[in-house]
Design a protein around this motif. Structure first.
Motif, short mmCIF file in Angstrom:
data_model
loop_
_atom_site.label_atom_id
_atom_site.label_comp_id
_atom_site.label_asym_id
_atom_site.label_seq_id
_atom_site.Cartn_x
_atom_site.Cartn_y
_atom_site.Cartn_z
N VAL A 80 40.99 37.42 41.79
CA VAL A 80 41.31 36.31 40.90
C VAL A 80 40.06 35.47 40.64
N GLU A 81 39.28 35.22 41.68
CA GLU A 81 38.06 34.43 41.53
C GLU A 81 37.07 35.11 40.59
N VAL A 82 36.90 36.44 40.75
CA VAL A 82 35.97 37.17 39.88
C VAL A 82 36.47 37.17 38.44
N ALA A 83 37.77 37.35 38.26
CA ALA A 83 38.34 37.39 36.91
C ALA A 83 38.11 36.09 36.17
N ASP B 227 48.72 40.21 47.04
CA ASP B 227 49.00 41.52 46.45
C ASP B 227 48.83 41.49 44.93
N GLY B 228 49.01 42.65 44.29
CA GLY B 228 48.79 42.74 42.86
C GLY B 228 49.71 41.87 42.04
N TYR B 229 50.97 41.72 42.51
CA TYR B 229 51.91 40.85 41.81
C TYR B 229 51.41 39.39 41.83
N GLU C 63 50.30 37.05 38.51
CA GLU C 63 50.93 35.74 38.35
C GLU C 63 49.88 34.64 38.30
N ALA C 64 48.86 34.73 39.16
CA ALA C 64 47.79 33.73 39.16
C ALA C 64 47.01 33.75 37.86
N LEU C 65 46.71 34.95 37.37
CA LEU C 65 45.95 35.06 36.12
C LEU C 65 46.78 34.65 34.91
N ASN C 66 48.09 34.86 34.98
CA ASN C 66 48.96 34.40 33.88
C ASN C 66 48.98 32.89 33.77
N PRO D 282 44.57 29.88 31.55
CA PRO D 282 44.53 30.07 30.09
C PRO D 282 43.54 31.11 29.60
N GLN D 283 42.43 31.30 30.32
CA GLN D 283 41.41 32.22 29.82
C GLN D 283 41.64 33.67 30.24
N THR D 284 42.62 33.91 31.11
CA THR D 284 42.86 35.28 31.57
C THR D 284 44.27 35.77 31.30
#
Length: 349
Positions: A38-41, A59-61, A65-68, A71-73
């Motif tokens: 998440v930090e790299v993304a 985990d991947g889920y 959810e964090a990236l959703n 706003p930029q990811t």
């Protein structure tokens, strides 16, 4: 160069995927767990993300959810990598917004085809929605969202409409909302006796057809470029998503729509009860105020002014002559210069 992020806790798989990506001409970023991913993304903003499901820390889920929520990811294509291929796992991933699913073990061809397929789909979406479609979600999270939306629409693919060219016709199916970059546009309806009645005049930074917020039916009037105009377009599907994700923007649109309705109701009452002289004075003042910046001249044809006021062109000509003799205006062709704004403004009341 296209940037790909691989989030995978298995060192061998992660290093192998990175090698495949780099040999295929991609810029590859790697993270050994969900939290680091998440930090790299967020920092690198990759063009596409490959992510394992079963990982330590997050985990991947949790990753998607964090990236959703960022706003930029949230619009970045996302492919799950997993050894689990149960239908419930696939469904859960897709419900969270994943674009595809690769079951391990996979070969080089499967990996690259999945990436290319997702990137091509994103490219097609951008061509359909405009060059900056991916900015809409991120821009709406900022303050002054409506103003930011205007900036985005100014950067989108635009179309030039020549003078007197129709933008849409009464009865056409509503497919989106227009934003005026430059120029002027009028909306008109025909009366039963064939006369044209102008239902609205719009200039730069105005939105056309706000009624799309409440209806996906057909246009109730025809939009025509009064002069050469440049317009941007937001398809209704994207507008619906935007309003769902950001109710505050919808509230601002609805407020604008309410103001437009109130203005039209006022104009109808004025057509019904005010004298022609007052209606023409009021229309000139309204068009001047729409120009803003202290402008004291407008360009409007006799026929258009008559259609705004709900009267005959000959009546407009006689009244403008009276205004000129009273020292209120000067007229040259279709240009009306207001010499005494205050007096003309009082006349309309």
């Amino acid at each position: 160069m296209t940037r790909v992020l691989i989030i995978e806790d298995n060192d061998d798989i992660r290093e192998n995927v990175v090698e495949i990506l780099e040999l295929s001409g991609y810029t590859a970023y790697a993270a050994p767990n969900g939290k680091a991913g998440v930090e790299v993304a967020i920092k690198q903003l990759p063009d596409i993300i490959l992510c394992d499901i079963m990982m330590p820390e997050m985990d991947g889920y949790g990753v998607i959810e964090a990236l959703n929520n960022h706003p930029q990811t949230r619009a970045t294509p996302f492919i799950f990598l997993t050894a689990k291929a149960e239908r419930t796992d696939v469904r859960k991933g897709m419900d969270l917004g994943a674009d595809d699913y690769l079951t391990k073990p996979f070969d080089d061809t499967e990996l690259l085809n999945a990436i290319e397929s997702r990137l091509k789909k994103k490219e097609v979406q951008q061509l359909f929605y405009g060059k900056t479609a991916e900015k809409l979600d991120s821009i709406m999270s900022k303050n002054n969202g409506l103003e930011e939306l205007k900036k985005v629409m100014q950067e989108r693919d635009t179309r030039i409409f020549k003078k007197n060219q129709a933008i849409h016709h009464e009865g056409d199916r509503v497919t989106g909302i227009y934003f005026i970059i430059s120029g002027k546009v009028k909306t008109v309806q025909l009366t039963q006796d064939g006369r044209e009645l102008i239902t609205g005049m719009y200039a730069a930074n105005d939105y056309l057809d706000l009624n799309i917020i409440l209806s996906n039916d057909t246009y109730i009037d025809t939009a025509i470029a009064v002069e050469e105009a440049e317009l941007s377009f937001l398809p209704s599907e994207q507008l619906d998503k935007l309003l769902f994700l950001h109710p505050d923007i919808g509230a601002k649109f609805i407020k604008m729509l309410a103001n437009n309705i109130r203005d039209k109701e006022t104009r109808l009452l004025q057509i019904a009860y005010l004298s022609v002289r007052k209606r023409i004075a009021q229309s000139i003042i309204r068009l001047l105020d729409q120009e803003g910046n202290g402008v004291r001249s407008i360009k409007v044809s006799r026929d258009d002014l008559a259609a705004i006021c709900g009267t005959a062109p000959e009546t407009v000509s006689r009244t403008l002559t009276d205004f000129k003799e009273e020292g209120l205006i000067e007229k040259s062709g279709s240009t009306i210069q207001v010499l005494n704004y205050e007096k003309l403004d009082k006349l309309k009341n």
